[in-house]
Design a protein around this motif. Structure first.
Motif, short mmCIF file in Angstrom:
data_model
loop_
_atom_site.label_atom_id
_atom_site.label_comp_id
_atom_site.label_asym_id
_atom_site.label_seq_id
_atom_site.Cartn_x
_atom_site.Cartn_y
_atom_site.Cartn_z
N LEU A 50 0.83 -1.21 0.00
CA LEU A 50 0.00 0.00 0.00
C LEU A 50 0.87 1.26 0.00
O LEU A 50 0.59 2.23 -0.73
N ALA A 51 1.94 1.22 0.78
CA ALA A 51 2.84 2.38 0.82
C ALA A 51 3.47 2.62 -0.55
O ALA A 51 3.59 3.77 -1.00
N ASN A 52 3.86 1.55 -1.20
CA ASN A 52 4.46 1.69 -2.54
C ASN A 52 3.44 2.25 -3.53
O ASN A 52 3.75 3.12 -4.34
N ALA B 50 -6.60 -2.97 -2.37
CA ALA B 50 -6.51 -3.83 -1.18
C ALA B 50 -7.31 -5.11 -1.38
O ALA B 50 -6.84 -6.21 -1.06
N GLU B 51 -8.52 -4.98 -1.94
CA GLU B 51 -9.36 -6.17 -2.14
C GLU B 51 -8.71 -7.15 -3.11
O GLU B 51 -8.90 -8.35 -3.00
N LEU C 5 -7.32 -10.69 4.35
CA LEU C 5 -8.50 -10.08 4.96
C LEU C 5 -8.10 -9.05 6.02
O LEU C 5 -8.72 -7.99 6.12
N GLU C 6 -7.08 -9.36 6.81
CA GLU C 6 -6.63 -8.38 7.81
C GLU C 6 -6.13 -7.11 7.13
O GLU C 6 -6.41 -5.99 7.59
N GLY C 7 -5.39 -7.29 6.03
CA GLY C 7 -4.89 -6.13 5.29
C GLY C 7 -6.03 -5.30 4.74
O GLY C 7 -6.00 -4.06 4.76
N VAL D 155 -9.56 -0.41 5.36
CA VAL D 155 -10.84 0.27 5.62
C VAL D 155 -10.68 1.27 6.76
O VAL D 155 -11.11 2.43 6.69
N SER D 156 -9.99 0.83 7.82
CA SER D 156 -9.77 1.73 8.96
C SER D 156 -8.96 2.95 8.52
O SER D 156 -9.29 4.09 8.89
N LEU D 157 -7.94 2.73 7.72
CA LEU D 157 -7.11 3.85 7.24
C LEU D 157 -7.91 4.81 6.35
O LEU D 157 -7.70 6.02 6.39
#
Lengths: 570, 247
Positions: A329-331, A352-353, A358-360, A365-367
């Motif tokens: 995600l950072a990249n 992400a999906e 699933l944790e990622g 979602v939280s981010l």
């Protein structure tokens, strides 16, 4: 009487994740806190309404034992935390319901207690479940020390030094609660008494206020012990370290049945979260502020996850994968080309999906919600309900069967004739009513199981309906077969609340209760899930949250993803 | 008056009483309705154990039955026990509520419900009251021919035709009639000066708790039937955390 409730088609709008996707145990067991979590909404309210905190009484001896009263003054009312601390035999220290003694026992009192109230509580609170309480008490709870960390911190402070932050980070709390009872337990006030008060209307607000006050108390307690031990040499905890200390919690099976017994409430929680996400991903463009906040939170989340270490092998593997997901995600986010196209937030979710565990995905979602307080925080006010399940007796069996086919296909697809599909059962033990999880074919008591088997009961109902040729009314049916009354009432109600049901079999031999616990605890706002088995987990509450003194708006808003304080404060 | 055996919250009334009903042999769905009825009684400031325990005992001792048949005869719907026993009010109460729910939009005010040979008539009033529908009159005659009636309305308001809360006045099986009445009936001359209960009773009980007296051990005894005896194995592995935790 029945409320007029929206049909499910209107509830799940375009752009929202479907119940089929969200309400699965695997995803529920991958949940993270969000800015809609109940602790987060509590600290926002405390800051917004400028609640005032006051230490009313602190009769604690050099060893840390005695009575204290900490009060919080909200705009209209005062609530007081009354705490008793006692010496106990270390070997008696257990997190289980079957415990008999605790290091600290406490109540949240509605108002300011008189000496007579405190005397009454001193005879009952230390007994916990064996005591009796009155509607003046909103919450009953207890906690045990982390002997290792409490003694270390007291010792270091007494010597004029700050604690070893690495050790502090490995535990995260001075004390951990082992039960926090509200809603009328053991004679305490019913939820109904406080449900209309603005400050306690939201879900679990009094319980979490209790924990928040208790966290403040634990920090003052360890400083007090250090001061009496070290005299003038002693120092207080560095404020950044204090902030990093949360309250531990050991959560077991008792929390799981709640999710199944309150389907409409769970629907409202999930609906709020999914609505928030849909609002964010519908944004075609971002603002400099939201982009900046996302940029700030992403490295915080990376560090937070990097510092999350547990012994459980399965969870360790999941954490390692989440760390990889965050690198990806950072990249992706560092590539300026990705920022130039419209619908940035939706594209992050889709990325992400497609690529994350699933944790990622749930952490993403939280981010995504984190920078968008103005857009989503109002939804935190919609996360409660007074709606109960109601029977509709005039419905025909044909109509009921249609509902089952339409909304409970997940249950009808499970082969409950297979013994493994209902190996497990949930029950209350005779021993202090401790909730337990049994093996139907090995343990006694399956005939006394709690009525939580929604999937199986739907399956049995469907089978019974098929055996009846006449299209009678539900009213006539339940008069003849009253054993189906509870499940029909549930079916008829929850079809209007699509996020109400856990769409998995909670009796399955492979079922992991810990998935249910994590889902609920994430809504509370917990972090650092530390599974100790499939039946219980440790967590940290309020880690990184501002303390009552000097709680500013920005601190109240931004305490997600706490990480170890910087070297210079140690 | 003696001290109460225990003071409960409404939540505890639901927890203990509904499970007590399961312990007495009621299916869970009916037991939940029994729990709601018990809360309604408690919200009136009355002892729910005193008013409900005999209904559980009747079922447990097989003096009452959950088997019934319902027929419609013109404006009258009749619920009759299928056998020789008295009809359990724990089935009759929810059946009345289902009938009310199904007739909710029916404009025919003459329709009424008759439950025959009901073991504890007051429990029907409790079921109807907890249903929180429009105004209903629940009435029956005791063996000496004395008429008893309960008038229920929305928002927790209800009245009784008798002044005392003595449960002995209401003992004995009877045929019970339930009929819809106009809202204004609550203030009609017939009901003027009668013992009245309102939302204020509920608010008061929320502040004081539900006082439960001599019949509490009966409820608790039925409740205990729902608990599973602890074994060494279930103590060790049936729940979460270990038995000694110091960290």
């Amino acid at each position: 009487m029945k409320e007029i409730m929206p049909e499910s088609n209107n509830v799940v709008s375009t752009g929202m994740r479907s119940p089929e996707k969200v309400m699965r145990l695997s995803r529920m067991g991958s949940s993270f806190q969000t800015r809609l979590s109940f602790m987060r909404s509590l600290t926002r309210r405390i800051s917004r309404e400028k609640w005032r905190f006051e230490k009313i009484r602190f009769d604690i001896d050099k060893d840390g034992y005695g009575v204290s009263v900490y009060a919080v003054h909200t705009p209209e009312r005062t609530y007081s935390l009354v705490t008793f601390t006692n010496a106990i035999d270390p070997e008696m220290r257990t997190d289980r319901v079957v415990a008999e003694v605790w290091d600290a026992t406490f109540n949240l009192f509605d108002g300011v207690p008189t000496d007579s109230d405190i005397k009454r509580l001193s005879l009952n609170t230390p007994k916990q479940e064996a005591g009796r309480f009155s509607p003046s008490e909103l919450v009953l709870a207890r906690a045990n020390k982390s002997l290792r960390l409490f003694e270390h911190v007291a010792s270091r402070l007494s010597e004029g030094k700050q604690p070893d932050v690495e050790l502090l980070a490995s535990v995260g709390y001075l004390m951990r609660t082992t039960a926090v009872y509200g809603s009328g337990k053991f004679g305490c006030a019913d939820r109904e008494k406080i449900a209309k008060r603005p400050e306690t209307r939201g879900a679990f607000q009094v319980e979490l206020l209790t924990v928040y006050l208790f966290r403040w108390f634990t920090i003052e307690l360890v400083e007090h012990v250090a001061k009496l031990r070290g005299g003038r040499k002693a120092v207080s905890l560095n404020p950044e370290i204090s902030k990093y200390l949360g309250i531990g919690n050991a959560t077991g099976l008792g929390m799981a049945p709640f999710l199944i017994k309150h389907p409409v409430l769970i629907h409202n929680w999930v609906l709020a979260l999914e609505t928030a996400l849909s609002r964010v991903i519908a944004l075609e463009s971002y603002t400099p502020e939201t982009l900046s906040l996302f940029s700030k939170n992403l490295p915080r989340a990376i560090q937070h996850i990097a510092e999350w270490n547990v012994e459980d092998q399965l969870q360790t593997a999941r954490i390692l994968k989440t760390r990889e997901d965050l690198k990806l995600l950072a990249n992706w986010f560092a590539d300026e080309e990705n920022l130039k196209q419209p619908f940035l937030w939706e594209r992050i979710l889709r990325f992400a999906e497609s690529n994350f565990s699933l944790e990622g995905q749930e952490l993403t979602v939280s981010l995504l919600l984190e920078p968008h307080g103005e857009l989503v925080d109002d939804l935190a006010d919609e996360m409660q309900t007074s709606t109960e399940t109601e029977l509709e007796p005039s419905m025909s069996l044909t109509e009921l069967n249609d509902l089952l086919q339409k909304s409970f296909s997940w249950a009808l697809e499970i082969d409950f004739e297979d013994p493994e599909k209902q190996r497990r059962f949930w029950y209350y033990s005779e021993e202090k009513l401790e909730p337990r999880f049994g093996d139907r074919y090995a343990d006694p008591g399956a005939e006394k199981e709690m009525p939580l088997a929604v999937g199986r009961d739907v399956y049995l109902l469907s089978k019974k309906i098929k055996s009846i040729s006449a299209d009678i009314s539900v009213g006539a049916f339940v008069q003849k077969y009253p054993e189906f009354r509870h499940i029909i009432r549930r079916v008829q109600t929850v079809v209007r609340f699509p996020y109400a049901e856990i769409r998995d079999n909670i009796l399955d031999a492979e079922m992991r209760p810990i998935d249910l616990l994590r889902f609920k605890l994430a809504f509370f706002g917990a972090s650092k899930f530390d599974p100790k088995s499939e039946l219980w987990t440790r967590i940290t509450l309020f880690q990184g949250a501002p303390l009552p003194v000097g709680l500013s708006k920005s601190e109240a808003e931004e305490w997600a993803f706490p990480f170890i304080p910087a070297q210079e404060v140690r | 008056m003696n001290s109460p055996e225990i003071v409960l919250s409404f939540n505890e009334v639901m927890f203990y009483f509904s499970r007590a009903a399961v312990g007495a042999g009621l299916p869970y769905g009916l037991a939940e309705e029994f729990g709601r009825s018990s809360i309604w009684i408690a919200a009136g400031g009355l002892d729910p154990a005193e008013f409900t325990s005999n209904a559980l005992k009747s079922l447990d001792e097989a003096q009452s039955s959950l088997s019934a048949s319902q027929t419609e005869n013109g404006a009258e719907t009749v619920l009759t026990c299928s056998g020789e026993k008295t009809l359990s009010s724990l089935l009759a109460g929810p059946s009345v509520c289902d009938w009310i729910s199904a007739k909710d939009n029916d404009s025919n005010e003459n329709q009424h419900f008759s439950a025959k040979n009901v073991d504890h008539p007051f429990m029907l009033a409790a079921a109807v009251g907890s249903f929180n529908s429009r105004s209903w009159e629940i009435s029956w005659h005791d063996s000496r021919g004395t008429l008893y009636a309960v008038l229920t309305a929305e928002h927790g308001n209800w009245k009784t035709s008798w002044d005392s809360a003595d449960i002995s006045l209401m003992s004995g099986a009877a045929d019970v009639t339930i009929r819809s009445v106009e809202r204004s009936f609550f203030n009609a001359d017939k009901w003027n000066g009668k013992k009245s209960y309102s939302e204020k009773n509920r608010e008061r009980v929320l502040e004081t708790g539900v006082q439960v007296y001599e019949a509490w051990p009966i409820i608790h005894s039925f409740f205990s039937r729902c608990l599973v005896p602890s074994t060494d194995e279930s103590r060790k592995s049936g729940a979460g955390a270990g038995l000694v935790e110091t960290d």
